[in-house]
Design an enzyme around this catalytic site. Structure first.
Site, PDB file in Angstrom:
ATOM      1  N   GLY A  58       0.790  -1.231   0.000  1.00  0.00           N
ATOM      2  CA  GLY A  58       0.000   0.000   0.000  1.00  0.00           C
ATOM      3  C   GLY A  58       0.820   1.277   0.000  1.00  0.00           C
ATOM      4  N   LYS A  70     -30.592  26.387  10.987  1.00  0.00           N
ATOM      5  CA  LYS A  70     -30.386  24.950  11.141  1.00  0.00           C
ATOM      6  C   LYS A  70     -29.527  24.676  12.359  1.00  0.00           C
ATOM      7  CE  LYS A  70     -26.848  23.069   9.369  1.00  0.00           C
ATOM      8  NZ  LYS A  70     -25.784  22.705   8.428  1.00  0.00           N
ATOM      9  N   ASP A 128     -24.308  25.863  -1.398  1.00  0.00           N
ATOM     10  CA  ASP A 128     -23.381  25.444  -0.344  1.00  0.00           C
ATOM     11  C   ASP A 128     -22.015  25.223  -0.980  1.00  0.00           C
ATOM     12  OD1 ASP A 128     -22.653  24.847   2.240  1.00  0.00           O
ATOM     13  OD2 ASP A 128     -24.266  23.405   2.562  1.00  0.00           O
ATOM     14  N   ASP A 165     -22.036  16.759   1.304  1.00  0.00           N
ATOM     15  CA  ASP A 165     -21.417  15.486   1.687  1.00  0.00           C
ATOM     16  C   ASP A 165     -22.480  14.386   1.736  1.00  0.00           C
ATOM     17  OD1 ASP A 165     -20.028  13.391   2.748  1.00  0.00           O
ATOM     18  OD2 ASP A 165     -19.177  14.480   4.438  1.00  0.00           O
ATOM     19  N   THR A 195     -28.306  18.021   4.976  1.00  0.00           N
ATOM     20  CA  THR A 195     -28.665  19.440   5.107  1.00  0.00           C
ATOM     21  C   THR A 195     -29.462  19.914   3.901  1.00  0.00           C
ATOM     22  OG1 THR A 195     -26.661  19.884   6.376  1.00  0.00           O
ATOM     23  CG2 THR A 195     -27.707  21.769   5.346  1.00  0.00           C
TER      24      THR A 195
END
Length: 317
Positions: free
Chosen positions: A44, A198, A224, A228, A232
């Site tokens: 890796g 919020k 925004d 993600d 929201t």
């Protein structure tokens, strides 16, 4: 831009996070991507080979530190070290998406400020400059002691919505933190702004409280910087429709879109989600109501201006 850029001292290298965007940027400038291979040992570890001379060159390395974040960050740090040891004249990091940017302050006791740690790592490795796009918090610029050019995504998103000719628009910030961004877009679209109040009881969990601004019968555009898990933005879009908005569009610069995001967007009131290619979208995330705009012309132009010692701020107008 098909013409070739004649200054051979400018080199653009791509790592593994967003090779398609890197190719677009190189095409816009009119240079070929530098030859390098980024591979892994079987355990890796990252292995990097630069397959052409970079001695005395101004090198621009294109890497968004999106998922897998730590892998892409290590690639970047090792590439910087390779360039430094290969006598590059300057090492310029082009980071359309800056991972760890949301950990930009201590929100509670014993929390790290990982955004600062990442800045330290990049600088210690040997970077001379950073070019980034829509940092989650503008103060991250101050985490660096090297020059940083902070490009804006709002003009690209605004131009797209302007070209759609929507009527009765209101630009809505999904939380208090994004009001400045919403104001910038509203100014460009000559529209009023709204704010969603919020609360966030814990990370990646949002609950809508109330809506500031008159949205009755209007076309709402939610803006925004990062989407993600899309909690929201989908909660906000549902709340806007419930409070009488005619339709809801959403946009962001960085489509992280992790976990349940795509499913949530598919099942939400969002008519169209407009994003940029600062983070690549795999085929399974390219659903019909997501529109992708390219930041390659903006970044390509910024690279040319930095290289030719011209003003970059003109690109924000």
């Amino acid at each position: 831009m098909s013409s070739n850029y004649t200054d051979g001292s400018l080199k653009v290298l791509s790592l593994n996070s967003n090779p398609k965007l890197a190719q677009e940027i190189a095409d816009h400038i009119g240079v070929s991507l530098g030859k390098c291979t980024v591979s892994k040992f079987s355990d890796g570890e990252v292995q990097i080979n630069i397959e052409e001379s970079v001695r005395g060159c101004d090198v621009y390395v294109i890497q968004s530190t999106c998922a897998p974040v730590n892998q892409h960050l290590m690639e970047l740090l090792i590439m910087i070290d390779a360039l430094k040891r290969a006598s590059a004249k300057s090492i310029n990091i082009v980071m359309p998406y800056y991972g760890y940017a949301r950990q930009d302050r201590k929100a509670r006791a014993r929390e790290p400020i990982a955004a600062k740690l990442v800045a330290n790592l990049i600088e210690t490795a040997g970077a001379d400059r950073v070019i980034s796009l829509d940092l989650h918090a503008p103060q991250i610029q101050g985490f660096f002691d090297v020059p940083i050019d902070h490009l804006q995504g709002v003009p690209i998103l605004s131009n797209y919505f302007e070209s759609k000719g929507l009527d009765d628009v209101i630009v809505v910030s999904p939380d208090h933190g994004g009001v400045t961004r919403a104001r910038k877009m509203a100014d460009r679209l000559k529209a009023p702004i709204g704010i969603i109040d919020k609360r966030r009881p814990r990370p990646n969990v949002a609950e809508v409280m109330n809506i500031i601004g008159n949205i009755e019968g209007k076309t709402a555009i939610l803006i925004d910087d990062i989407i993600d898990t899309a909690g929201t933005i989908t909660l906000a879009s549902n709340a806007l429709i419930e409070h009488g908005a005619k339709e809801v569009y959403a946009c962001c610069t960085h489509p992280v879109l992790s976990g349940p995001a795509i499913e949530r967007i598919r099942n939400s009131q969002i008519k169209e989600l407009v994003v940029t290619n600062s983070i690549p979208l795999p085929p399974e995330k390219e659903i019909e109501n997501i529109t992708k705009l390219s930041v390659a012309p903006l970044i390509g132009e910024a690279i040319i201006r930095v290289h030719e010692l011209q003003s970059v701020s003109i690109l924000f107008d």
